[in-house]
Design a protein around this motif. Structure first.
Motif, mmCIF file in Angstrom:
data_model
loop_
_atom_site.group_PDB
_atom_site.id
_atom_site.type_symbol
_atom_site.label_atom_id
_atom_site.label_comp_id
_atom_site.label_asym_id
_atom_site.label_seq_id
_atom_site.Cartn_x
_atom_site.Cartn_y
_atom_site.Cartn_z
ATOM 1 N N SER A 1 0.831 -1.207 0.000
ATOM 2 C CA SER A 1 0.000 0.000 0.000
ATOM 3 C C SER A 1 0.860 1.250 0.000
ATOM 4 N N ALA A 2 1.939 1.254 0.812
ATOM 5 C CA ALA A 2 2.825 2.416 0.870
ATOM 6 C C ALA A 2 3.554 2.617 -0.453
ATOM 7 N N THR A 3 3.999 1.520 -1.072
ATOM 8 C CA THR A 3 4.718 1.611 -2.346
ATOM 9 C C THR A 3 3.829 2.186 -3.440
ATOM 10 N N LEU A 4 2.602 1.691 -3.537
ATOM 11 C CA LEU A 4 1.695 2.182 -4.573
ATOM 12 C C LEU A 4 1.304 3.634 -4.320
ATOM 13 N N GLU A 5 1.128 3.990 -3.055
ATOM 14 C CA GLU A 5 0.765 5.366 -2.739
ATOM 15 C C GLU A 5 1.895 6.321 -3.113
ATOM 16 N N PHE A 6 3.127 5.862 -2.965
ATOM 17 C CA PHE A 6 4.270 6.719 -3.282
ATOM 18 C C PHE A 6 4.500 6.823 -4.793
ATOM 19 N N PHE A 7 4.491 5.684 -5.490
ATOM 20 C CA PHE A 7 4.839 5.683 -6.911
ATOM 21 C C PHE A 7 3.637 5.832 -7.842
ATOM 22 N N CYS A 8 2.454 5.447 -7.391
ATOM 23 C CA CYS A 8 1.274 5.481 -8.271
ATOM 24 C C CYS A 8 0.097 6.120 -7.535
ATOM 25 N N PRO A 9 0.252 7.365 -7.070
ATOM 26 C CA PRO A 9 -0.805 7.944 -6.217
ATOM 27 C C PRO A 9 -2.064 8.346 -6.983
ATOM 28 N N HIS A 10 -1.968 8.516 -8.284
ATOM 29 C CA HIS A 10 -3.112 9.033 -9.052
ATOM 30 C C HIS A 10 -3.648 7.983 -10.016
ATOM 31 N N ARG A 11 -3.677 6.763 -9.578
ATOM 32 C CA ARG A 11 -4.211 5.685 -10.415
ATOM 33 C C ARG A 11 -5.689 5.914 -10.710
ATOM 34 N N GLU A 12 -6.092 5.498 -11.897
ATOM 35 C CA GLU A 12 -7.505 5.580 -12.265
ATOM 36 C C GLU A 12 -8.197 4.238 -12.056
ATOM 37 N N PHE A 13 -7.534 3.329 -11.377
ATOM 38 C CA PHE A 13 -8.157 2.048 -11.046
ATOM 39 C C PHE A 13 -7.723 1.661 -9.634
ATOM 40 N N GLN A 14 -8.510 0.804 -9.009
ATOM 41 C CA GLN A 14 -8.224 0.347 -7.666
ATOM 42 C C GLN A 14 -7.466 -0.982 -7.710
ATOM 43 N N VAL A 15 -6.577 -1.170 -6.751
ATOM 44 C CA VAL A 15 -5.899 -2.441 -6.565
ATOM 45 C C VAL A 15 -6.446 -3.074 -5.282
ATOM 46 N N HIS A 16 -7.047 -4.233 -5.420
ATOM 47 C CA HIS A 16 -7.647 -4.925 -4.276
ATOM 48 C C HIS A 16 -6.756 -6.100 -3.879
ATOM 49 N N LEU A 17 -6.409 -6.168 -2.616
ATOM 50 C CA LEU A 17 -5.586 -7.250 -2.096
ATOM 51 C C LEU A 17 -6.455 -8.279 -1.388
ATOM 52 N N PHE A 18 -6.268 -9.538 -1.739
ATOM 53 C CA PHE A 18 -7.002 -10.640 -1.113
ATOM 54 C C PHE A 18 -5.987 -11.561 -0.443
ATOM 55 N N PRO A 19 -6.057 -11.733 0.887
ATOM 56 C CA PRO A 19 -5.063 -12.546 1.594
ATOM 57 C C PRO A 19 -5.234 -14.033 1.302
ATOM 58 N N LEU A 20 -4.109 -14.713 1.139
ATOM 59 C CA LEU A 20 -4.123 -16.152 0.909
ATOM 60 C C LEU A 20 -4.153 -16.912 2.231
ATOM 61 N N ASN A 21 -4.777 -18.063 2.184
ATOM 62 C CA ASN A 21 -4.763 -18.993 3.315
ATOM 63 C C ASN A 21 -3.714 -20.059 3.002
ATOM 64 N N ASP A 22 -2.598 -20.034 3.725
ATOM 65 C CA ASP A 22 -1.504 -20.957 3.427
ATOM 66 C C ASP A 22 -1.591 -22.252 4.234
ATOM 67 N N LYS A 23 -2.744 -22.504 4.843
ATOM 68 C CA LYS A 23 -2.910 -23.686 5.686
ATOM 69 C C LYS A 23 -3.773 -24.775 5.060
ATOM 70 N N GLU A 24 -4.583 -24.422 4.047
ATOM 71 C CA GLU A 24 -5.518 -25.420 3.514
ATOM 72 C C GLU A 24 -5.876 -25.100 2.074
ATOM 73 N N PHE A 25 -6.516 -26.060 1.422
ATOM 74 C CA PHE A 25 -7.008 -25.915 0.053
ATOM 75 C C PHE A 25 -8.137 -24.895 0.052
ATOM 76 N N ASN A 26 -8.070 -23.909 -0.842
ATOM 77 C CA ASN A 26 -9.000 -22.787 -0.740
ATOM 78 C C ASN A 26 -9.388 -22.272 -2.125
ATOM 79 N N LEU A 27 -10.682 -22.083 -2.366
ATOM 80 C CA LEU A 27 -11.158 -21.494 -3.614
ATOM 81 C C LEU A 27 -10.938 -19.989 -3.588
ATOM 82 N N LEU A 28 -10.203 -19.476 -4.589
ATOM 83 C CA LEU A 28 -9.889 -18.054 -4.658
ATOM 84 C C LEU A 28 -10.784 -17.298 -5.621
ATOM 85 N N TYR A 29 -11.089 -17.919 -6.750
ATOM 86 C CA TYR A 29 -11.780 -17.209 -7.834
ATOM 87 C C TYR A 29 -12.611 -18.211 -8.624
#
Length: 304
Positions: free
Chosen positions: A101-129
């Motif tokens: 978030s800090a990197t994008l805010e510094f280098f790409c502060p005026h983006r015309e699109f949103q970047v959404h972060l989805f955390p991974l579950n590294d413990k089990e089999f998981n449907l992402l998309y």
């Protein structure tokens, strides 16, 4: 048949080399483009191999070592310069959020699109998309930090209609959908025409699995069993098995043992250590266990 293919953008490991780029791949599933890992220089590789950078749908990051993630800020900046409007989804370990978030805010502060972060579950089999034709899953690997593999799986398609049988029995058009889904047909006189006389099986759903970085880890076998293509890291030759164990990586032989035990159809080796300027020894080690093994290289296309 709908499109399902993989483009290798980078198949090297952490130490920079002029022979290979850091890890990154593109999966094109029915004209939707998904990226797996985004090492340094990934956007240059996309340009070099004339991929449709503006059509990128989502990014999946296996873990937070630099050779798998440091290409994201530059890629996001370029997407912004190209006028991207649609949001970008990034699936990654949750620890990425404050730095990213800090990197994008510094280098790409005026983006015309949103970047959404989805955390991974590294413990089990998981449907992402999931969409109408595809599911994408994550599953745990065994590395020095939380790491996930990914499984791209087509959904089962409707059965194929035998047109001559449809015409012969004069089946109304409005019943075709149900028959493709498996229904029998009942004539006006009450005669049942079994579905297998009216249809033939659909092509089996295609599946692609990505496993990098990981130590030898048989626990992944249930997740990747029977896939059409398995990409599995082969950082070291068997002579460096102790080093592989210390660094939580795999040898080419171990990758082949996983492929054999999982009954996959094809094995791709990648994530090669910079110590190897020639890879045929790794290939021979793997093929001695699993003959249908291939070395990956930048620009390689794999058609499923």
């Amino acid at each position: 048949m709908t499109r399902f293919d993989v483009k290798i953008l980078g198949c090297g490991s952490a130490m920079p080399t002029t022979l290979h780029n850091p890890s990154s791949q593109l999966v094109n599933a029915n004209e939707k483009i998904f990226m797996i890992d985004c090492g340094e220089g990934t956007q240059l590789q996309m340009r070099k191999f004339k991929t449709r950078i503006s059509k990128l749908h989502s990014i999946f990051i296996s873990h937070l070592h630099g050779d798998h993630v440091l290409g994201i800020p530059g890629l996001v900046s370029t997407l912004n310069m190209l006028g991207r409007k649609g949001d970008l989804n990034i699936y990654a370990p949750k620890e990425i959020e404050p730095l990213f978030s800090a990197t994008l805010e510094f280098f790409c502060p005026h983006r015309e699109f949103q970047v959404h972060l989805f955390p991974l579950n590294d413990k089990e089999f998981n449907l992402l998309y999931e969409n109408k034709s595809l599911r994408i899953y994550s599953f745990p690997l065994k590395h020095r930090i939380p790491t996930c593999g990914f499984l791209f799986e087509e959904k089962e398609k409707p059965r194929h209609i035998k047109r001559e049988m449809i015409d012969f029995h004069q089946i109304p058009i409005h019943q075709i959908k149900a028959i493709k889904a498996g229904a029998d047909f009942v004539t006006d006189k009450g005669k049942v025409i079994p579905n297998d006389m009216l249809t033939s099986p659909a092509n089996p759903p295609r599946r692609y699995a990505y496993c990098s970085d990981t130590a030898y880890y048989p626990d992944i076998i249930p997740y990747i069993e029977g896939v059409d293509v398995l990409y599995h890291e082969a950082t070291f030759a068997e002579a460096e098995a102790v080093r592989a164990q210390q660094t939580f990586h795999s040898t080419a032989r171990q990758a082949a043992e996983i492929a054999q035990a999982a009954g996959v159809k094809k094995l791709l080796l990648g994530h090669f250590s910079a110590r190897y300027t020639e890879l045929n020894d790794l290939l021979r080690e793997a093929q001695a266990i699993f003959p249908n093994t291939h070395l990956t290289f930048e620009g390689m296309d794999i058609i499923l």
